[in-house]
Design a protein around this motif. Structure first.
Motif, PDB file in Angstrom:
ATOM      1  N   VAL A 151     -20.904 -90.659  35.053  1.00  8.83           N
ATOM      2  CA  VAL A 151     -21.266 -91.103  33.706  1.00  8.83           C
ATOM      3  C   VAL A 151     -20.639 -90.126  32.734  1.00  8.83           C
ATOM      4  CG1 VAL A 151     -23.165 -91.247  32.040  1.00  8.83           C
ATOM      5  CG2 VAL A 151     -23.397 -92.341  34.261  1.00  8.83           C
ATOM      6  N   ILE A 152     -20.007 -90.669  31.713  1.00  6.24           N
ATOM      7  CA  ILE A 152     -19.422 -89.853  30.653  1.00  6.24           C
ATOM      8  C   ILE A 152     -20.241 -90.092  29.390  1.00  6.24           C
ATOM      9  CG2 ILE A 152     -17.388 -89.400  29.248  1.00  6.24           C
ATOM     10  CD1 ILE A 152     -15.744 -90.589  31.582  1.00  6.24           C
ATOM     11  N   SER A 153     -20.835 -89.033  28.891  1.00  2.00           N
ATOM     12  CA  SER A 153     -21.568 -89.100  27.641  1.00  2.00           C
ATOM     13  C   SER A 153     -20.608 -88.685  26.528  1.00  2.00           C
ATOM     14  CB  SER A 153     -22.782 -88.158  27.686  1.00  2.00           C
ATOM     15  OG  SER A 153     -23.483 -88.207  26.465  1.00  2.00           O
ATOM     16  N   VAL A 154     -20.209 -89.651  25.716  1.00  6.89           N
ATOM     17  CA  VAL A 154     -19.255 -89.394  24.637  1.00  6.89           C
ATOM     18  C   VAL A 154     -20.052 -89.021  23.387  1.00  6.89           C
ATOM     19  CG1 VAL A 154     -17.397 -90.348  23.225  1.00  6.89           C
ATOM     20  CG2 VAL A 154     -17.610 -91.017  25.638  1.00  6.89           C
ATOM     21  N   VAL A 155     -19.743 -87.847  22.853  1.00  8.62           N
ATOM     22  CA  VAL A 155     -20.454 -87.360  21.676  1.00  8.62           C
ATOM     23  C   VAL A 155     -19.472 -87.093  20.543  1.00  8.62           C
ATOM     24  CG1 VAL A 155     -22.284 -86.309  23.069  1.00  8.62           C
ATOM     25  CG2 VAL A 155     -20.331 -84.920  22.357  1.00  8.62           C
ATOM     26  N   GLU A 156     -19.983 -87.136  19.330  1.00  6.04           N
ATOM     27  CA  GLU A 156     -19.217 -86.757  18.159  1.00  6.04           C
ATOM     28  C   GLU A 156     -19.847 -85.490  17.602  1.00  6.04           C
ATOM     29  OE1 GLU A 156     -18.756 -90.054  15.475  1.00  6.04           O
ATOM     30  OE2 GLU A 156     -18.031 -91.358  17.081  1.00  6.04           O
ATOM     31  N   PRO A 157     -19.120 -84.741  16.779  1.00  6.18           N
ATOM     32  CA  PRO A 157     -19.618 -83.446  16.314  1.00  6.18           C
ATOM     33  C   PRO A 157     -20.682 -83.548  15.207  1.00  6.18           C
ATOM     34  CG  PRO A 157     -17.448 -83.836  15.414  1.00  6.18           C
ATOM     35  CD  PRO A 157     -17.735 -84.964  16.363  1.00  6.18           C
ATOM     36  N   TYR A 158     -21.697 -84.358  15.459  1.00 11.63           N
ATOM     37  CA  TYR A 158     -22.802 -84.538  14.530  1.00 11.63           C
ATOM     38  C   TYR A 158     -24.096 -84.399  15.306  1.00 11.63           C
ATOM     39  CZ  TYR A 158     -18.862 -86.682  12.232  1.00 11.63           C
ATOM     40  OH  TYR A 158     -17.610 -86.916  11.724  1.00 11.63           O
ATOM     41  N   TYR A 159     -25.113 -83.845  14.692  1.00 10.69           N
ATOM     42  CA  TYR A 159     -26.354 -83.517  15.388  1.00 10.69           C
ATOM     43  C   TYR A 159     -26.968 -84.708  16.119  1.00 10.69           C
ATOM     44  CZ  TYR A 159     -30.986 -81.763  16.368  1.00 10.69           C
ATOM     45  OH  TYR A 159     -32.137 -81.406  17.001  1.00 10.69           O
ATOM     46  N   ARG A 160     -27.118 -85.841  15.462  1.00  6.63           N
ATOM     47  CA  ARG A 160     -27.761 -87.002  16.118  1.00  6.63           C
ATOM     48  C   ARG A 160     -26.962 -87.472  17.319  1.00  6.63           C
ATOM     49  NH1 ARG A 160     -30.443 -91.191  12.049  1.00  6.63           N
ATOM     50  NH2 ARG A 160     -30.510 -92.248  14.034  1.00  6.63           N
ATOM     51  N   SER A 161     -25.653 -87.463  17.199  1.00  2.00           N
ATOM     52  CA  SER A 161     -24.806 -87.854  18.324  1.00  2.00           C
ATOM     53  C   SER A 161     -24.960 -86.869  19.480  1.00  2.00           C
ATOM     54  CB  SER A 161     -23.344 -87.925  17.879  1.00  2.00           C
ATOM     55  OG  SER A 161     -22.503 -88.195  18.974  1.00  2.00           O
ATOM     56  N   LEU A 162     -24.973 -85.585  19.154  1.00  2.00           N
ATOM     57  CA  LEU A 162     -25.119 -84.563  20.194  1.00  2.00           C
ATOM     58  C   LEU A 162     -26.483 -84.667  20.895  1.00  2.00           C
ATOM     59  CD1 LEU A 162     -23.497 -81.620  18.242  1.00  2.00           C
ATOM     60  CD2 LEU A 162     -22.562 -82.735  20.292  1.00  2.00           C
ATOM     61  N   GLU A 163     -27.538 -84.874  20.123  1.00  2.00           N
ATOM     62  CA  GLU A 163     -28.874 -85.009  20.710  1.00  2.00           C
ATOM     63  C   GLU A 163     -28.951 -86.238  21.622  1.00  2.00           C
ATOM     64  OE1 GLU A 163     -31.790 -83.242  20.764  1.00  2.00           O
ATOM     65  OE2 GLU A 163     -30.669 -81.601  19.883  1.00  2.00           O
ATOM     66  N   THR A 164     -28.397 -87.354  21.172  1.00  2.00           N
ATOM     67  CA  THR A 164     -28.385 -88.566  22.001  1.00  2.00           C
ATOM     68  C   THR A 164     -27.550 -88.337  23.252  1.00  2.00           C
ATOM     69  OG1 THR A 164     -28.673 -89.973  20.063  1.00  2.00           O
ATOM     70  CG2 THR A 164     -27.821 -91.028  22.053  1.00  2.00           C
ATOM     71  N   GLY A 165     -26.406 -87.684  23.107  1.00  2.00           N
ATOM     72  CA  GLY A 165     -25.560 -87.385  24.258  1.00  2.00           C
ATOM     73  C   GLY A 165     -26.260 -86.521  25.288  1.00  2.00           C
ATOM     74  N   ALA A 166     -27.016 -85.524  24.822  1.00  2.00           N
ATOM     75  CA  ALA A 166     -27.767 -84.667  25.745  1.00  2.00           C
ATOM     76  C   ALA A 166     -28.827 -85.472  26.480  1.00  2.00           C
ATOM     77  CB  ALA A 166     -28.408 -83.508  24.986  1.00  2.00           C
ATOM     78  N   ARG A 167     -29.464 -86.394  25.796  1.00  4.75           N
ATOM     79  CA  ARG A 167     -30.478 -87.253  26.442  1.00  4.75           C
ATOM     80  C   ARG A 167     -29.815 -88.178  27.466  1.00  4.75           C
ATOM     81  NH1 ARG A 167     -34.875 -87.908  28.847  1.00  4.75           N
ATOM     82  NH2 ARG A 167     -36.058 -89.756  28.373  1.00  4.75           N
ATOM     83  N   VAL A 168     -28.627 -88.686  27.175  1.00  2.00           N
ATOM     84  CA  VAL A 168     -27.883 -89.514  28.136  1.00  2.00           C
ATOM     85  C   VAL A 168     -27.628 -88.722  29.411  1.00  2.00           C
ATOM     86  CG1 VAL A 168     -25.595 -90.512  28.587  1.00  2.00           C
ATOM     87  CG2 VAL A 168     -26.819 -91.103  26.501  1.00  2.00           C
ATOM     88  N   VAL A 169     -27.202 -87.473  29.266  1.00  2.00           N
ATOM     89  CA  VAL A 169     -26.955 -86.624  30.438  1.00  2.00           C
ATOM     90  C   VAL A 169     -28.230 -86.464  31.253  1.00  2.00           C
ATOM     91  CG1 VAL A 169     -26.368 -84.273  31.187  1.00  2.00           C
ATOM     92  CG2 VAL A 169     -24.999 -85.407  29.422  1.00  2.00           C
ATOM     93  N   GLU A 170     -29.329 -86.184  30.581  1.00  2.00           N
ATOM     94  CA  GLU A 170     -30.616 -86.006  31.266  1.00  2.00           C
ATOM     95  C   GLU A 170     -31.024 -87.269  32.030  1.00  2.00           C
ATOM     96  OE1 GLU A 170     -35.248 -85.505  29.885  1.00  2.00           O
ATOM     97  OE2 GLU A 170     -33.707 -84.574  28.647  1.00  2.00           O
TER      98      GLU A 170
END
Length: 149
Positions: free
Chosen positions: A45-64
């Motif tokens: 699974v690749i969690s694609v994030v953008e350099p914005y807080y909400r994107s990063l937080e969602t990306g971290a949750r995807v990884v989890e």
């Protein structure tokens, strides 16, 4: 909607039964696919994030969630990186949460130009920075497991 997720989950399981098969599923952004277990049979699974807080937080949750589903390889890829500050911000976020920043794709105006022209980016600008970065990412993902560890 539940039937659609079950269908995708079943299709992925069937496609990935053979060890040599590769299937790429571009899931909609967000967490719903993970709460329904859609990527359960994926090996990456690749969690694609953008350099914005909400994107990063969602990306971290995807990884989890991907890890909870037992997906063996889970990676973070930064997208639309405009400068070294963006890359450093994403890297710092990942490091603080124990995530590996697997790759970065730069912000590239050719992506917008291709979209406006209703053309595939690979056809529109095959040498663009985004295409170059995504090609390197694909090659790294397809390398033997020992090379990506």
């Amino acid at each position: 909607m539940c039937r659609a997720h079950a269908a995708v989950r079943s299709l992925l399981r069937e496609l990935l039964d053979a060890a040599t098969d590769v299937a790429v599923a571009d899931m909609e952004a967000g967490l719903e696919n993970f709460s329904r277990g859609t990527p359960r049979h994926s090996d990456t699974v690749i969690s694609v994030v953008e350099p914005y807080y909400r994107s990063l937080e969602t990306g971290a949750r995807v990884v989890e969630l991907a890890r909870e589903l037992g997906v063996p390889r889970v990676h973070v890829v930064a997208n639309k990186i405009r400068d070294e500050g963006d890359r450093e911000a994403v890297a710092a976020f990942c490091q603080a949460r124990g995530l590996e920043l697997f790759a970065s794709v730069p912000h590239d105006t050719a992506v917008l130009e291709a979209d406006r022209s209703q053309a595939a980016l690979l056809d529109w600008a095959p040498e663009s920075p985004a295409v170059t970065a995504m090609t390197a990412l694909a090659l790294r993902l397809l390398a033997p497991a020992t090379a990506t560890a």
